[in-house]
Structure formats: C-alpha cells, structure tokens
Design an enzyme around this catalytic site. Structure first.
Site, short mmCIF file in Angstrom:
data_model
loop_
_atom_site.label_atom_id
_atom_site.label_comp_id
_atom_site.label_asym_id
_atom_site.label_seq_id
_atom_site.Cartn_x
_atom_site.Cartn_y
_atom_site.Cartn_z
N LYS A 31 0.81 -1.21 0.00
CA LYS A 31 0.00 0.00 0.00
C LYS A 31 0.85 1.27 0.00
CE LYS A 31 -0.69 0.46 5.01
NZ LYS A 31 0.05 1.73 5.12
N THR A 32 1.98 1.26 0.71
CA THR A 32 2.83 2.46 0.72
C THR A 32 3.37 2.75 -0.67
OG1 THR A 32 3.46 1.97 3.00
CG2 THR A 32 4.81 3.56 1.81
N ASP A 218 -3.68 7.61 4.60
CA ASP A 218 -3.20 6.25 4.85
C ASP A 218 -3.79 5.74 6.16
OD1 ASP A 218 -1.77 3.93 4.58
OD2 ASP A 218 0.14 4.77 5.23
N GLU A 219 -3.81 4.42 6.34
CA GLU A 219 -4.31 3.78 7.57
C GLU A 219 -5.69 4.31 7.95
OE1 GLU A 219 -2.76 1.34 8.58
OE2 GLU A 219 -0.61 1.57 8.36
N GLN A 249 -7.28 -4.67 9.90
CA GLN A 249 -6.19 -4.20 10.76
C GLN A 249 -6.63 -3.02 11.64
OE1 GLN A 249 -2.04 -4.37 9.08
NE2 GLN A 249 -3.14 -4.53 7.15
N ARG A 598 2.71 -10.05 10.63
CA ARG A 598 4.03 -9.38 10.74
C ARG A 598 5.13 -10.33 10.26
NH1 ARG A 598 2.33 -5.27 9.77
NH2 ARG A 598 0.42 -6.45 9.54
#
Length: 718
Positions: A31-32, A218-219, A249, A598
C-alpha cells in the site's frame, strides 16, 4: 516513472485521478508503494502541482518514509507535496489560524503527563475526589468526548448513568477553561480545533479546499470521528479523496478509532471507486492462511482473501507450554536456533504479546541466557523525568502562560518554595483570573507569602528572565537551563549510576536540538513542537542486533522474518475484557491477524497450561482463535515437561478441551456468565470444592475482576 512492476490492482489505484477512491489494502500488499506512486503519477503524468497534494498518515516514521520515497521518484526542486501526520498537519494550521478561536499562536501542546497534571488541578478546584474518580479515567472519558467531536455544550449529562463518564462530563468544561487560561492545547484539541476552524469559518475551509486538490489518507481504518470529519471538510469542494486502509487491521478502538469510517465510506462518498489489494508480498501462504482463517470469522468486515506468489512455507508451529517459564524458555531456544542455524539476526525476529505484563518472564529468561533484547513501547525518551523537567523550563520561556510547566519546575531543583506558599499564590491567581507566573510576579516583598518565600520566588523569576533573553538560540538556552538552574549540579552531586545516566540523557537532548537545527528547524518553537510529536515506533532502532519485545498493538506497521505470538489463551488473546462484547471480540481477532501477518517466513504461537500473571496463577483454555486455523497449516507440540500428547482441539468454538485443569460443574475456565448487578463476564479461575466453589469472574468495565461464591452469586451460564 516506472510503473511496470505494479500489479493490475495497484496500477488501477495509481492511475485513478478524479473522484473518491478507496483502496482496501490487505497486510503486506504494497500500500505504501501505491500511495507514493499515486502521488508521483499525479505530479508527473497528470500535471498536478505538488503543493496541491496533501498526504496524511499516522506516525512521523511513516510520513518520513513516504517523503523520502516521493523524493527519490521525482526531481522536486521547488514546492513539494504536504506529507505529514494528522497531528502535525493540524498543528501547522493552528499555528497560523488559531487566533480565530481565541488563542494566541504561541500556544503550548500538552502531552499525556501535562494533561494529567492539569486534570488533577481542575479536580481540586471542582472538589472531585481523586480516590473515588481516578484522574486518568476522567481524562480518558474527556478524550473520548473529543474523539467523537463532542464539545462540553454538546453533552447531555442527564442521559448518562452516575459514574466516571458523568463526572468527566462535569469536569470537561473546567478542564477546557484551564487549557485556555494556560494558552495550551492537548493532542485531541489539535484535531478538534482544526475541524472547528474549517467548520465554523467557510472562507478558511474554501481556501484549503482550493489549495489541496488531491488528498490521500493512509491507515484510514484507524481514523476517529474527528479525523473523518476533518477529511470530509478538506475534500468538500472537489471530492478527490483517496483513502487507503484495511478493516482487518483496525485495532485501536480503545483510543477512538472507528472501523465504521472505512465500512461506510462508499455511502458517504457516492461514486467511490473501490480497489482491493489482495496479493501479499511479505508472508508465506501458510502464514496468510492461518491469519485469514482467524479474521474471516468476523462479521463486520469487507470480504478479501490474501494470496501470494511466495513459497508455501513452513507450517505455523503451535507450542503448548507447561507454564509461562517453559513458554519463555521455548521461545528463547527457538530464537537462538534460528540465529545460529538459519542466520536470522535478532532484530529480524520479534516476540509479540497482548499485555505488557507478559514481558516480565521473557525478560528474566533473556537476561539469564544473555540474549540482547529491547522492550519497545517502554518509557520514551521525551517522557523521562530529567528531559521533561528541562523542556518545561524551555516551554515556560516560550509561553509564560504555561502554568503546568511552571509548576513542574518552580521547585526543581529544590529551592525552598514550599507547597503552602505556592497554594496561596494559586488561590490568588484563581480569584484574579491570572496565570501562575503573573501571580508570582505580583508577589513583591512576599505580599502573598512569607517574606522568605517571596525572596526565593523572586530569585526563581530572575532565572526565568535570564533564560528568556536567550530563547532565540535553543542550544545556548538548553545549556543555560542545565547550568544556571542548578539542574546539572544537582545530578553531579548525587553521583550515582542513575544520576549519571540522567545526565547522559540530557547530553542526548543536546544532540536532538543540534539535529533539529541542522534539519532547518532551528527555532525553539519548532524544536518543542517536534519533541511533542515523537511517537513510540519513531525510536525503534532498526540497525541494532537486539530482539524486539512488544505488544500486538505496538507491532502494527512492522515486519520480521520470524514472529512469536505468546500467550494465545482465552483471557489473554482474546483478552478477558473482550469476551462478553462482540465488537471488542472481533477487534481481538483483528489484533491476532495483525500479529500473524508481521511474519515473513516463520510464525510460532504459544499457550501455557497454567500461567502466573498479575500475581495470580490462572489455568487458561487455549485461545478460541486457534480453533479457526486448519490442521494443514499448523502443527502442534506439547511441553517436554508434560506427559500428555499434544492436545487435539475441539472443532466447536468454545468447546471443552481434554486437558482442562479445573471444572466446577456448570462452570469452567472460559465459561461466559451473567450477573444481576455486574452484567456479563467470563470465569477466569476456580478454587475450592464443588460444594463450596469460589469463582473469579472478569466483568466488563467498570466492574473488572470479582471473586464470587458460586452458591450465592446466582449466575446465569450463557
């Protein structure tokens, strides 16, 4: 600009330009990269001026990485996109426009400790008992009001049941008035006041709508009501809003994050284009299958299935330990083996747990075997006493109205200004509507205090006046604060290991100020602002060869070759406080999903047959979440200290397990019950005989853990 390596869904998100866009980005789906490529594409291919783009994220670290990636992709010699955190963005806006709301532009930003100090002062004025109503609890409720964009006048106390929330509602206007008197804002105010500016002043809103033609967030699953309102206000005229996030998330409900923001986005922004990023570039397929099987049972989510072109990988290893020491020793042995046999560095592995208390035994074992580790999320640099003391001097110089900082350092080092004298001055200030420093300056010849105290106050004010003459040179000011106030001499006289370490921290503060100057943020205000906005993960040193230990909440945004999720038991993960609330229980599943994803190559999960935690030994059932994971992606091992074979989990959620230690007829560890007074809860421990059975039950807040007699409590088994 090279877009050839993007997959079709990533490319669609990058090339989309007009109208609302929601990118549902699964863990590890790049996504980044999509966000940075989208910014670069808007500038290079669409001809959008860089200054017309606003990108907002949640941590300074993420914002810094995004800036660096965009810089490498484009040769920007002039204006740049505005990339920052929500709080940094709001702080910059308020430094320019807060006068519209009755504050001066040199306002202070109060951190959690400053807020707590002020709340205690307000409780004293309002005659609220700190024993009956813990200040942190009231402050938490006030923060909750602000996260929901509720001003003091918006609350309806008559509709609230008696308790902490009602008391916080009464304290809220007193607290806000005290902040204004100190010319200070807390972190929540940064968001609230910026939203108020754009809502109450249409011309200002139009100005920033015109300036920021393209907005990226973002997020997005972590936004609260105020942040969502802010985004809507900023994009009102053009609707060119792109949000990127993953509902799976969303793990910060406890601090105001609202998963509904991402779930309702399409309804609030008609014509939204939705792009799902489901290809994972981080983990093996076995890890993704395990994580997906846990979160897929949530009802409140957008359907997605992560897949990868990576290898299938090793199965997830689930270890059933005899107790928490056995669990920690197993984890440490595996970590040593991975380091020795497979070349995994210590800082490319991580141990994750649900609560901070779980780290203690791990730390004991790690220290015993000499394995280097770092607890992430412990006391941060800028929260250490000596750092806060020295910064408080600097803040008082910059903002004379900052009574909280002034009160912190007026007698540090000790200079004989007693509590009684200070209380007399404070009472005078309340009566006259003055700041604490104004009251101290009116105490000439000890008019408000004894003459001796008056002389000491005058000497203190002389130090402040001297420091004020140096505020244009932050480095010189910092040196003078340490020397002229006697703080450095105080530490040197102590001559202990602790005082030497505290002096070393002050020396590191000099480095921080120097770095701020080198980065072009040379003013005292800029340095104090940057110090206020430092986040936990910004201090994680990725280069150190040490094993990170952290909570599942802290690990979000990170990745490691190998991950250990410990304490997977009902009562820990999922946490006992969540097991009677469906929304909280779903968040626990998402928390587990975040922890699993993770891991890049290897994932280990552990649970213990019995565990001593919080000073009590519990016999927990294995986590219900383990029941969701298919046998083909997970293998199970039992402790070498156990004579039993690895347990076979029940196929029914919440079913009894064959090695359950304690049972009391209708009750067992993990039984959900209902109490006439305390509501729903979960049994976390049993003691006594079946005829005289005692239960420990964890109820929803505010009741918490209760010890009850099974024969008298009249519990209903749910």
């Amino acid at each position: 600009m090279d877009l050839e390596n993007l997959n079709p869904q990533q490319l669609q998100a990058v090339r989309h330009s007009e109208g609302p866009l929601m990118v549902v980005a699964g863990a590890g789906s790049g996504k980044t990269r999509v966000i940075t490529c989208r910014i670069a594409n808007l500038i290079k291919e669409k001809g959008v001026p860089p200054e017309s783009i606003l990108a907002i994220t949640f941590t300074n670290k993420a914002a810094g990485e995004m800036k660096e990636r965009v810089r490498k992709m484009l040769d920007l010699r002039g204006a740049s996109p505005w990339i920052s955190t929500f709080h940094s963005f709001c702080l910059r806006i308020l430094r320019i426009h807060i006068s519209e709301l009755g504050f001066s532009n040199d306002f202070a930003v109060y951190d959690a400790q400053d807020q707590l100090t002020l709340v205690k002062q307000c409780m004293k004025v309002a005659e609220i008992s700190t024993d009956a109503f813990p200040p942190k609890t009231l402050l938490g409720h006030i923060s909750g009001f602000k996260n929901d964009f509720l001003m003091p006048e918006d609350l309806q106390p008559d509709a609230m049941p008696y308790g902490h929330q009602l008391k916080a509602a009464g304290l809220y206007p007193v607290y806000q008035s005290a902040l204004k008197k100190n010319n200070a804002l807390d972190f929540d105010d940064l968001l609230v006041f910026t939203s108020r500016l754009f809502q109450e002043f249409p011309s200002l809103r139009a100005r920033y709508n015109d300036r920021f033609q393209y907005i990226l967030v973002d997020e997005f699953q972590d936004t609260n009501a105020v942040q969502y309102r802010l985004v809507r206000l900023l994009s009102q005229s053009h609707n060119n809003i792109c949000v990127v996030g993953d509902d799976d998330q969303s793990i910060y409900r406890w601090r105001g994050a609202n998963i509904e923001n991402i779930l309702k986005f399409e309804n609030d922004f008609p014509g939204t284009t939705v792009v799902k990023l489901e290809e994972n570039y981080r983990s093996t397929q076995n890890i993704l299958n395990a994580a997906g099987s846990v979160v897929r049972e949530n009802r409140n989510r957008k359907e997605k299935t992560l897949w990868t072109q990576n290898e299938v990988g090793s199965p997830v290893l689930c270890y059933r330990a005899e107790d928490e020491t056995d669990e920690s020793e197993f984890v440490c042995e595996k970590i040593q083996a991975l380091n020795r046999d497979e070349g995994f560095s210590f800082n490319d592995m991580a141990v994750l747990y649900r609560t901070n208390a779980q780290s203690r035994v791990l730390e004991d074992v790690l220290m015993r075997i000499g394995l280097p580790y770092q607890v992430i999320g412990g006391q941060r640099f800028y929260e250490r006493k000596e750092i806060k003391d020295v910064l408080a001097y600097m803040r008082v110089v910059l903002n004379p109205s900052d009574s909280v900082s002034l009160k912190r350092i007026i007698n540090v080092p000790v200079r004989g200004i007693g509590k009684t004298s200070l209380e007399k001055v404070e009472q005078y200030c309340r009566e006259m509507g003055l700041s604490l420093q104004e009251g101290l300056r009116r105490n000439e010849q000890g008019k408000l205090t004894a003459p001796a105290a008056g002389r000491k106050i005058a000497q203190f004010l002389q130090i402040i006046d001297h420091l004020d003459s140096m505020k244009d040179d932050p480095l010189a000011l910092l040196k003078e604060v340490v020397d002229r106030t006697g703080y450095g001499e105080m530490l040197r006289k102590e001559d202990t290991r602790e005082s030497k370490g505290r002096m070393e921290n002050l020396e590191e503060l000099f480095s921080a100020v120097e770095q701020s100057v080198e980065n072009g943020e040379g003013s005292l205000q800029e340095f104090l602002d940057s110090a206020s906005l430092v986040a936990d993960l910004d201090n994680l040193d990725d280069e150190r060869g040490v094993l990170p230990l952290m909570t599942l909440h802290t690990c979000k945004g990170l990745e490691f070759s190998s991950v250990f999720v410990v304490g997977m038991e009902n009562g820990l993960l999922p946490h006992a406080s969540s097991m009677s609330d469906s929304e909280e229980y779903e968040e626990e599943r998402r928390l587990c999903y975040v922890g699993f994803t993770r891991a890049r190559k290897k994932l280990f999960v552990t649970h213990a047959r019995r565990r001593r935690i919080y000073g009590t030994t519990f016999n927990y059932l294995p986590s219900d979440f383990l029941l969701s994971i298919p046998d083909e992606v997970m293998i199970r091992e039992s402790s070498r200290f156990s004579n039993e074979t690895a347990p076979q989990f029940s196929s029914t959620l919440g079913g009894a397990l064959p090695y359950q230690e304690k049972s009391g007829g209708a009750y067992s560890i993990g039984t959900k019950v209902l109490h006439a007074k305390f509501g729903s809860g979960i049994v976390i421990n049993l003691s006594g005989s079946e005829e005289n059975l005692n239960l420990e039950v964890f109820f929803k807040a505010p009741h918490g853990k209760k010890k009850l007699s099974a024969s008298h409590a009249k519990l209903i088994v749910l």
